[in-house]
Design an enzyme around this catalytic site. Structure first.
Site, short mmCIF file in Angstrom:
data_model
loop_
_atom_site.label_atom_id
_atom_site.label_comp_id
_atom_site.label_asym_id
_atom_site.label_seq_id
_atom_site.Cartn_x
_atom_site.Cartn_y
_atom_site.Cartn_z
N GLU A 101 0.85 -1.20 0.06
CA GLU A 101 -0.03 0.00 -0.02
C GLU A 101 0.79 1.41 -0.01
OE1 GLU A 101 -1.98 -0.78 3.70
OE2 GLU A 101 -3.61 -2.20 2.67
N CYS A 107 -9.98 0.04 8.20
CA CYS A 107 -9.54 1.35 8.59
C CYS A 107 -10.14 2.41 7.97
CB CYS A 107 -8.15 1.44 8.41
SG CYS A 107 -7.78 1.05 6.78
#
Lengths: 642, 642
Positions: free
Chosen positions: B312, B408
């Site tokens: 990521e 998240c």
């Protein structure tokens, strides 16, 4: 159709002959060193050491991949093919020594796989899905058949016959046998090659069994996993139920190429071989359906197949990303073999066309011009900085490597190239088919007589092919493949134009007499190629092709930022042969524009309403196979237009 | 600069207010259900159950991610911000109940992390690199500060003060302390928020310690790995020595954004906060260098950051692939926070520009118009079939999801949006800065007097902004951000044109009297945007932007095969507000061409010398944030030109 083997063909200096010599002079000796762990600064192969350890000649644990044995097998096969057209007593001696090691390594009951012999032999044949035993056996079998064919020596063949007997006793439809099939296909096609020598039906039947059982509802891979308490395949996280292994459904039901590309295409090659030998129409149909799916929906213009690095696999129709592509060298080599098997199943020039595509593009791009550096992955676009810094394409190496821990591709290339003399012609009855064009002599007995001819051409640099008939007979027919890229051609016999009948991608010439001189001229302009608009990644782009060769731009000829280059599809293209450049290539050039960096600050990422500034320059294209032979740099096949 | 908090601002109906209401009406209750595992057919969160288990209220093992606690923390923070502008006794009661559970869960010495409390507490603080303890502590701390600020209730704050004392006693430069810092940054910025309430230097010093120690030559992550006999980080296979964690070198030496994007940007936010509070010039310089690197070399036009799914993470300058992008919602949210911290460090409109970019594009694209479906990844190009069948982009979901195992992003969006009233204005001395444009009232005490004003606008649908001064004082200066996209504007006070001085991206208005009416009109035409030609992926392409909003094509409006569409950059663009469509958007349309599938057989992959057939049609663009609210389909931001 029948193969016309190297025994009937003499190869003369040509593009193909140069490849063969490069392999014989460089790759085969180099790979021999590699297999013996003698290449400095390269990952050791451990391949021969493993066999020596299994033979109790050295004390060492198994090392390398679970399928490490196959690297040696492919080298043996390559070297055997070479022996058909080159005397090489030293290599023959090396082979004999290896065969002797194998004989010592082989177990009493015939088993021969160094991974299990050096780890836990009790586990043999318990994990066909992952552990490549039958794959390695298949490669060794191909090598043994090739060596027997080349030398008449039986030792290697006998070893493998004994091993095949064990495999045949272990697998099959009988109640007391395992109903398994290989996780990595390969042995199917090898068994048909063996059958070609032995004519023993059990060899053909075993190949047929592996194919027919594959993907049946027993789901053997799940069964064996349960038996050994093993975990689901890693591939399960990404692929639906065993589709990575082409085992989610019976082979005759499969509609699209899927899963690991090399496995898929080796399977198809085996299927085509079995279909031919058994006249199995449903299997033939499955082969043709898959051939069409791959070549017409899932193949890059370079012949690369396998669009994704995840599982080295096919994805889906018309998905052809140029930057994240896998395009394993081995998969294109597999396509070359598959095309030959299809050609023997069905006389169509299309199969020869794909042989050409593979031969002049996506296979030989896997090695450098010296024959000692290799690509595993063959992208259609390379930006070295991306390959080095963007993890999503870390599989795309910006330079060819010395050797790989998993070194399947280099010896595979070697065996493809050394087998080329057997790929030029095929025959059927009194008809000869010329599939590849190169300088060679042929001397062959057909049904009703002997034919001798010689061919001269500088193909693929031009399409001018001269064939001289040295010996012919009544009823002999010569069929010359008419490549799909040809838009116009001329055919003359003894200077007189001949209107020939065309059938399935060949021009047919009958009534040929001794001394006849045929001139077959395939006009070879520069082609501007577009992809089907369903391919989103190539939308609006063009590729340059001339004859069978796809071209690319390289940074060294055109500067950096190749993505900013555009050409007009209506450009005047110049094609000039340069014998000095890249070992002799026909370079293509044309007027081009490049979006300039002018006006763009290095710290300015976006700007509105700013027209690009174009620079005019001359773009230079080189054959795709020859890229990355002049240092690291950008490369691109699909180009923008203006 | 000072924040002007929600306590001084009243929000009226507007684009932003609608977002806030959507979060308050839908997301906060929905996420409460999610945190309590009550969403049917979605992965359970286990978040509150973990706290209950740690408090011995239920008997259950830890479940979910190692950082699961942070999901609850972000929800608590979001709900706390909401309480500043909406009475919601039920949510407040829920929070108080959660705080009571936390109190019971907290250990005697202050420790509070359900993962270690429910697994092996002896291992706490032994793996900062991977196990997110300090990250979770940071989020809980932010929530506690927010709840104290909103309600004046101390219980949650006291819990966290006790935990911070433990952390402070554990980490630091003293010989007997661990010289660690978090593997996932977050606590640094939270500690500065805490310091903003406590003014206790130890809180600021601890934040500064974590930042200064980071990446020092001790290589703490390697040290602790050795101590616990742990393996190298998974990230080591892809990233150089700890660079995934921004810990390969001291923060002041770093030249390019690298590694995990959210970590990188949270770190930078903490750095900017510490730099402001400590007047640390070298740290400020590092922040500016990294700000420039991200926003001018590594940021997508939508505000997405983090180019690769592998980790990521950021990749490198000018690498902006549109199809394989990561662009995590959380990373754009982090950029929104970073921009605010930079703005307080340095008065420049540029920071407000990026707040706009994030707010109207890459953050809110992470949720649907109903506020109950979420994207983790925000691509600039989506072909649903590719997402479903090509494993290399399986991270790109073609439809928003209900909830994530690692959730998240949704609560992060919630806390960003509920905090928006505190993001409109900043102040310094007697100067007020308006950074975001929306309908609101302000009532604020500045150094020399009180200012009250109201703003009316339908921004971002138009750039017409009306501000009425209800109360002013001598020496008051109003600074209005002039967005970088503005090419022309008008500024009138009581109908008279005002030539205003411009400073750092703001227009400044002085001498304002009670009752003055300001009309600030930012002309908002359609912008045709190009990327720096160094961005290979956008070469020759354009994007459509209007005001702060980036637009995209969707299949539902334009048909499939969006890659085949091209428009002229000189087109006549029509922008029309449609209050029915997608909750109210300004739709943009223009003449366009599409390469037709006509003439292409489904089984024809390549053709030479065939000109494309173009179809004329009207292309319709919708704001990027609003895509995928009408079912699954293709989407594309960067468009070809003709």
């Amino acid at each position: 159709m029948q193969k016309v083997t190297a025994k009937n063909v003499t190869m003369h200096p040509s593009f193909i002959r140069a490849l063969m010599d490069r392999v014989a002079d460089k790759m085969i000796p180099y790979q021999w060193e590699a297999l013996n762990d003698r290449i400095p600064d390269a990952d050791p192969s451990y391949c021969i050491r493993n066999f020596k350890a299994a033979a109790h000649l050295v004390d060492a644990p198994h090392a390398g991949c679970v399928f490490q044995d196959s690297d040696l097998a492919k080298w043996l096969e390559a070297a055997s093919y070479m022996l058909l057209w080159r005397d090489d007593p030293e290599t023959e001696k090396n082979i004999d020594e290896v065969v002797e090691i194998m004989r010592k390594a082989q177990m009493e009951d015939g088993y021969l796989d160094t991974y299990y012999q050096l780890t836990d032999i009790d586990q043999r044949f318990t994990n066909l899905r992952d552990n490549h035993e039958l794959y390695c056996a298949g490669h060794l079998l191909e090598a043994a058949v090739a060596y027997f064919d080349a030398t008449g020596k039986r030792e290697f063949l006998d070893i493998m016959l004994k091993y095949v007997d064990l495999i045949d006793a272990t697998f099959g439809s009988a109640e007391d046998k395992k109903h398994g099939y290989p996780g990595h296909e390969e042995i199917e096609l090898a068994l048909v090659k063996l059958y070609g020598i032995t004519h023993d039906p059990k060899h053909l039947n075993l190949a047929k069994y592996f194919i027919d059982e594959r993907g049946s509802q027993r789901h053997y891979f799940d069964e064996e996993a349960k038996l050994r308490g093993g975990s689901p395949a890693w591939a399960h996280s990404v692929y639906e139920r065993n589709s990575y292994y082409q085992a989610s459904e019976p082979v005759r039901s499969q509609m699209h190429a899927l899963g690991h590309a090399v496995r898929q295409v080796y399977l198809l090659t085996g299927m085509a071989e079995v279909a031919r030998e058994t006249n199995d129409e449903s299997l033939k149909l499955a082969c043709k359906r898959m051939w069409n799916n791959i070549t017409r929906k899932q193949m890059y213009i370079t012949g690369a197949v396998g669009q994704t690095a995840f599982g080295e696999a096919f994805t889906y129709d018309f998905d052809l990303p140029n930057d994240t592509v896998y395009g394993e060298t081995c998969a294109s080599i597999a396509m070359f073999f598959f095309a030959q098997s299809m050609l023997r199943l069905e006389t169509k020039g299309e199969y020869g066309d794909i042989m050409d595509t593979m031969l002049y593009n996506g296979t030989i791009s896997g090695m450098n011009l010296e024959g000692n550096r290799f690509f595993y992955v063959n992208p259609l676009e390379c930006i070295p900085e991306r390959s080095e810094k963007s993890q999503i394409i870390r599989h795309i190496k910006p330079v060819r490597q010395k050797w790989f821990g998993c070194a399947c591709c280099p010896p595979n290339l070697a065996r493809m190239i050394t087998s080329l003399p057997s790929c030029i012609f095929t025959s059927e009855g009194n008809s000869l088919y010329m599939n590849l064009y190169t300088c060679c002599d042929l001397d062959l007995k057909l049904d009703n007589g002997r034919v001798a001819l010689s061919c001269e051409t500088d193909y693929p640099q031009s399409g001018l092919i001269r064939i001289k008939i040295a010996h012919s007979f009544d009823g002999f027919a010569l069929n010359l493949r008419l490549p799909a890229w040809v838009r116009s051609y001329e055919l003359r016999v003894n200077g007189e134009q001949r209107i020939s009948t065309m059938d399935n991608g060949y021009v047919a010439l009958g009534a040929l007499k001794d001394g006849d001189e045929i001139v077959y001229e395939l006009h070879m302009p520069v082609d501007v190629v577009r992809a089907n608009p369903r391919v989103s990644q190539d939308a609006g782009l063009i590729a340059i092709r001339r004859g069978p060769m796809v071209y690319c731009l390289e940074e060294i000829d055109n500067g950096a930022n190749l993505a900013n280059i555009s050409i007009s599809p209506k450009s005047e293209f110049t094609a000039v042969y340069d014998k000095e450049k890249l070992g002799g290539i026909t370079e293509i050039s044309c007027p081009a524009k490049r979006i300039s960096l002018e006006g763009w600050d290095e710290y300015e990422l976006y700007a509105s309403n700013r027209e690009p500034i174009y620079e005019d320059f001359t773009a230079r294209f080189v054959p795709y196979y020859s890229w990355n032979n002049r240092g690291k740099g950008e490369m691109r096949v699909w180009i923008k237009t203006h």
